[in-house]
Design an enzyme around this catalytic site. Structure first.
Site, PDB file in Angstrom:
ATOM      1  N   HIS A 184      -8.128   0.419  -6.604  1.00  0.00           N
ATOM      2  CA  HIS A 184      -6.903   0.813  -5.912  1.00  0.00           C
ATOM      3  C   HIS A 184      -5.905   1.533  -6.801  1.00  0.00           C
ATOM      4  CE1 HIS A 184      -8.336  -1.391  -2.452  1.00  0.00           C
ATOM      5  NE2 HIS A 184      -8.735  -2.289  -3.313  1.00  0.00           N
TER       6      HIS A 184
ATOM      7  N   ARG B 215       9.513   6.844  -1.514  1.00  0.00           N
ATOM      8  CA  ARG B 215       9.948   7.262  -2.852  1.00  0.00           C
ATOM      9  C   ARG B 215       9.141   8.493  -3.270  1.00  0.00           C
ATOM     10  NH1 ARG B 215       5.252   6.135  -5.362  1.00  0.00           N
ATOM     11  NH2 ARG B 215       4.125   4.308  -4.647  1.00  0.00           N
TER      12      ARG B 215
END
Lengths: 162, 502
Positions: free
Chosen positions: B236, B294
């Site tokens: 991941h 973000r």
């Protein structure tokens, strides 16, 4: 001038001799011609057997990093063969912390029998969980780590013996 | 149009340097904050002002809201850019910045909150008509989970509602494996996030992770800057990202782009953000996965193909500027790829590596960009994550961009810390990568147990190493006369009484 470097298990011997147009480098018995084109701190440009090359290097304590063509190599001073002193155990059976870390949990106790690959304890560093596994079948001879303890790189945490 | 006079960057490493650069280009004064471990870091050295915010551990420094707000007050900064990671997706921080009378360069605390919890984000998206991964986010007792899983169909993914980074996740292929997986995932989630609440999602094998960059001003203009293909991941963690994605045709791109914009609008999003989708290549179906409220690490690839400076736009949007372009004005041109250089040891299960960065030589050239937060002499410590530098290349087409990246990587020199450079080169040369037939679990499947090949030590390296022992410590004095230079290496000049043969 003669030099010896170790990389992995092998030790290499190099000698340098001044010649009319640079040097002759003998590496493990094979001679090569070498000429320096430019030298700056950490950066060396040479012609090796006529071929131009730029290498980067840096000293790291007793070790030397060298990079050529995108490949990085780490050379060290040849280590003398270590024979364990009486009472000292074979270093292969020591389980060490691979880096500075925090001991998260310990799954075994002194005296336990363990099998190769069994998880012995969990460390945490750089937001990752690191599993330390038994390098061999055996018995936990000593456990010198505590949950919540901050340990150093290469610190011996567990010793496995017969 | 009024702009900020001074901005505080609440971050470190390469992204702090990136933001500093954008501020400088806009003529805005910069304030860096640093933990004691970063006292001499590059981002500190490049800033106009620097303020200490605490001891090395992130919790006491880069995650210390009070300390950062205090630094902003002291310095007279008018806005704070949070970068990525750390407090960038912390709604309490965004709120604290507002409460202190400062501008948070990012979306509202409410938008951050909405998208921060997976279960809430999914619910919101469904309400907005954005397709989400078929799943279940109701009561998570065993009985409910079992019947929900049966409805979704196997294989099913058990996930922590509060989580990320692969923690608290289990793939369940058969119904009789479900309960055990639920138990394990719950324990892991409780431990990692303090919240054992679980949700279920359909598991898409050979899925692609495609994300869309969105940009929204404070005047209601929301648009997307196309996609990024981020399927090359290991545990991941993204390794290589690129744009455009070979998998998308124009129709799919338009559809997904519209969905990304709808997702952003559904939470009243402002500033830069990224909407992540899972793409099922077989069904040509895409599903909303989550939104990152973000700036992302891999934003440079989008900057290359669109010609836009996303960080500058973040600042300008926060200052109230209106976006001067519309969706129809935007184009993708060429191909960009980014490789992430990490301080880790592939020969040792990719464990993070630490040490002094003895030498870093970055490559420059047409279409080669290196974003790094370090220079030679910096120390890589255990306190922060392992990203050292991003190498990004841009060319007219994918094969050219790949060749440029391989070449740039080959010329990048990093001494003192072990990195994943060999792993990157292996992936970039892999036939599956070259013909784009990878997917999110591809690296894990194909590189399981991979170890870097041991390079034979070439004699050139050994000879050069020996030569370096002649090297003086101060910068060598180069002359145009080759002879004089060569004499400098003469062993006869060493006055320490050495004897030959030793």
């Amino acid at each position: 001038m003669r030099y010896r470097y170790q990389s992995g298990e092998r030790v290499y011997e190099i000698s340098l001799e001044r010649q009319a147009n640079g040097y002759r480098a003998t590496v493990d018995g094979w001679p090569y011609s070498l000429e320096v084109l430019d030298s700056q701190p950490g950066q060396l440009s040479i012609r090796f057997e006529g071929r131009p090359l730029t290498l980067y290097w840096a000293n790291d304590g007793e070790r030397k990093w060298v990079s050529m063509d995108g490949c990085t190599f780490l050379l060290s001073k040849p280590s003398s063969n270590r024979h364990p002193r009486p009472g000292e155990r074979n270093p292969g059976d020591q389980v060490r912390a691979p880096m500075p870390a925090l001991v998260r949990s310990i799954d075994i106790a002194e005296g336990d029998r363990v099998t190769k690959g069994q998880t012995l304890l969990l460390l945490e560093a750089m937001k990752m969980e690191i599993r330390l596994q038994a390098p061999r079948d055996g018995q936990v001879l000593s456990l010198t780590a505590q949950k919540g303890q901050q340990v150093e790189r290469d610190q011996v945490l567990i010793e496995i013996g017969d | 149009m009024a702009s900020f006079r001074k901005i505080l960057i609440a971050n470190r490493g390469e992204i702090a340097v990136r933001i500093l650069r954008a501020c400088r280009e806009l003529g805005i004064a910069t304030v860096a904050v640093y933990s004691e471990a970063d006292r001499r870091a590059l981002h500190v050295r490049l800033a106009d002002e620097a303020i200490s915010i605490g001891p090395p551990p992130a919790a006491q420094s880069y995650l210390n809201i009070a300390s950062i707000i205090q630094a902003a007050r002291e310095s007279g900064a008018q806005a704070i850019h949070p970068g990525y990671g750390f407090l960038s997706e912390n709604p309490d921080f965004a709120q604290a910045v507002h409460d202190a009378g400062l501008v948070f360069i990012g979306p509202s605390p409410q938008a951050i909150q909405s998208m921060g919890n997976k279960a809430e984000a999914r619910a919101r998206m469904q309400a907005a008509g954005v397709q989400v991964v078929p799943g279940y986010q109701g009561s998570d007792d065993e009985f409910s989970l079992q019947s929900a899983a049966a409805e979704i169909g196997f294989p099913v993914l058990v996930k922590a509602a509060a989580g990320g980074g692969g923690k608290g996740m289990r793939v369940v292929r058969q119904p009789d494996e479900l309960l055990e997986a639920v138990g394990a995932a719950r324990r892991e989630a409780l431990h990692a996030f303090g919240d054992g609440h679980l949700i279920l999602e359909r598991y898409v094998p050979k899925a692609h992770h495609i994300e869309f960059q969105v940009l929204a001003d404070q005047h209601g203009n929301t648009l997307h800057l196309f996609e990024r293909e981020c399927s090359l991941q290991r545990r991941h963690q993204k390794i290589i990202e690129e744009t455009p994605s070979s998998l998308l045709d124009e129709d799919l791109r338009v559809e997904m782009g519209a969905a990304a914009v709808a997702a952003a609008k559904a939470v009243g999003y402002e500033n830069a953000g990224t909407v992540e989708f899972i793409l099922d290549p077989e069904q040509r179906a895409f599903y909303f996965l989550e939104m990152n409220t973000r700036l992302q690490v891999e934003h440079p690839v989008t900057e290359f193909v669109t010609g836009l400076d996303i960080v500058q736009w973040q600042i300008r949007i926060a200052a109230g500027e209106r976006l001067p372009f519309q969706q129809a004005d935007l184009r993708q041109r060429g191909h960009a790829i980014e490789a992430r250089l990490y301080a880790e040891d592939p020969a040792n299960d990719f464990l993070p590596a630490t040490g002094p960065l003895l030498r870093l030589v970055e490559q420059k050239g047409p279409g080669v960009r290196v974003d790094s937060g370090f220079t030679s002499g910096d120390e890589i410590t255990i306190h922060y994550d392992a990203l050292l530098a991003k190498i990004i290349t841009y060319a007219a087409d994918r094969p050219s961009a790949i060749r440029k990246l391989q070449s740039a990587l080959q010329e990048t020199v990093l001494l003192g810390v072990t990195t994943n450079w060999q792993f990157l080169q292996a992936v970039l040369a892999d036939p599956d990568f070259l013909n784009s037939s990878f997917y999110t679990t591809w690296i894990e499947e194909h590189y399981e147990g991979w170890k870097p090949p041991v390079c034979d030590l070439p004699p050139e390296v050994l000879a050069a190493a020996a030569l370096t022992q002649f090297q003086p410590d101060e910068p060598s004095f180069r002359t145009t006369q080759g002879q004089a230079e060569r004499d400098a290496y003469s062993p006869w000049k060493i006055a320490n009484g050495f004897r030959t043969g030793e």
